[in-house]
Design an enzyme around this catalytic site. Sequence first.
Site, PDB file in Angstrom:
ATOM      1  N   HIS A 174     -23.149 -23.090  66.931  1.00  0.00           N
ATOM      2  CA  HIS A 174     -23.781 -21.611  66.440  1.00  0.00           C
ATOM      3  C   HIS A 174     -21.891 -20.832  65.915  1.00  0.00           C
ATOM      4  O   HIS A 174     -21.462 -21.298  65.427  1.00  0.00           O
ATOM      5  CB  HIS A 174     -24.289 -19.984  67.392  1.00  0.00           C
ATOM      6  N   HIS A 217     -15.920 -18.679  61.938  1.00  0.00           N
ATOM      7  CA  HIS A 217     -15.583 -20.425  62.160  1.00  0.00           C
ATOM      8  C   HIS A 217     -16.660 -20.928  63.379  1.00  0.00           C
ATOM      9  O   HIS A 217     -17.732 -19.868  63.830  1.00  0.00           O
ATOM     10  CB  HIS A 217     -14.639 -20.956  62.634  1.00  0.00           C
TER      11      HIS A 217
END
Length: 195
Positions: free
Chosen positions: A43, A130
């Site tokens: 995630h 990120h």
Amino acid sequence: MPALRLFLAIDIPLREKESITTIQNQFKNLGHKISLVQSNNIHLTLKFLGDTPLGQVADINKNVAKVVNSTPIFVVSLNGIEVFPNFKKPKVLWIGLKDPQEYLKALHKKINGKMMQLGFPKERGEFTPHITFARIKKSKGEIKKKSSELKQRVVSIPPIDSEYFEVDSMRLMQSELKAEGSIYTILEKFPFVRK
């Protein structure tokens, strides 16, 4: 009062998770003590809240809803492999995101502001969208020996050929630390606005 370990995150579509898993596999035999993030746990973290009193969850939901009610659905794509903090002392392997209109940074800024109003600390440094796919654990003696090998492996991986995908919601997640790894539970889903 009981506390929950919470974070706010954006889910990644299955196709992109499969691409990330393919990249992960190229680091399995590297010799580092590498802990790969399980595919279903991949995630993008927007805000880590940490141990949070159960009684504060309703306020978190209310404040996040205020932000997402004015956030349109947008698109991003996977974009290159990076190491944090650097190749000399690598701790985290991650994949960046192309976000042409910088919706993620704007969203993070708004969420961070709302969470600060609730008493959560401001995050240090600039937010870099990120996706963490591996964590590296090793002794000091291994650092020099393995760092150049890690760098060669990262550089040798071809550019990620990722199509843009929709980001249509944010989630409030609970993280439970278990011996077999982290277990994530979705506590609330906040859909963005489709224009």
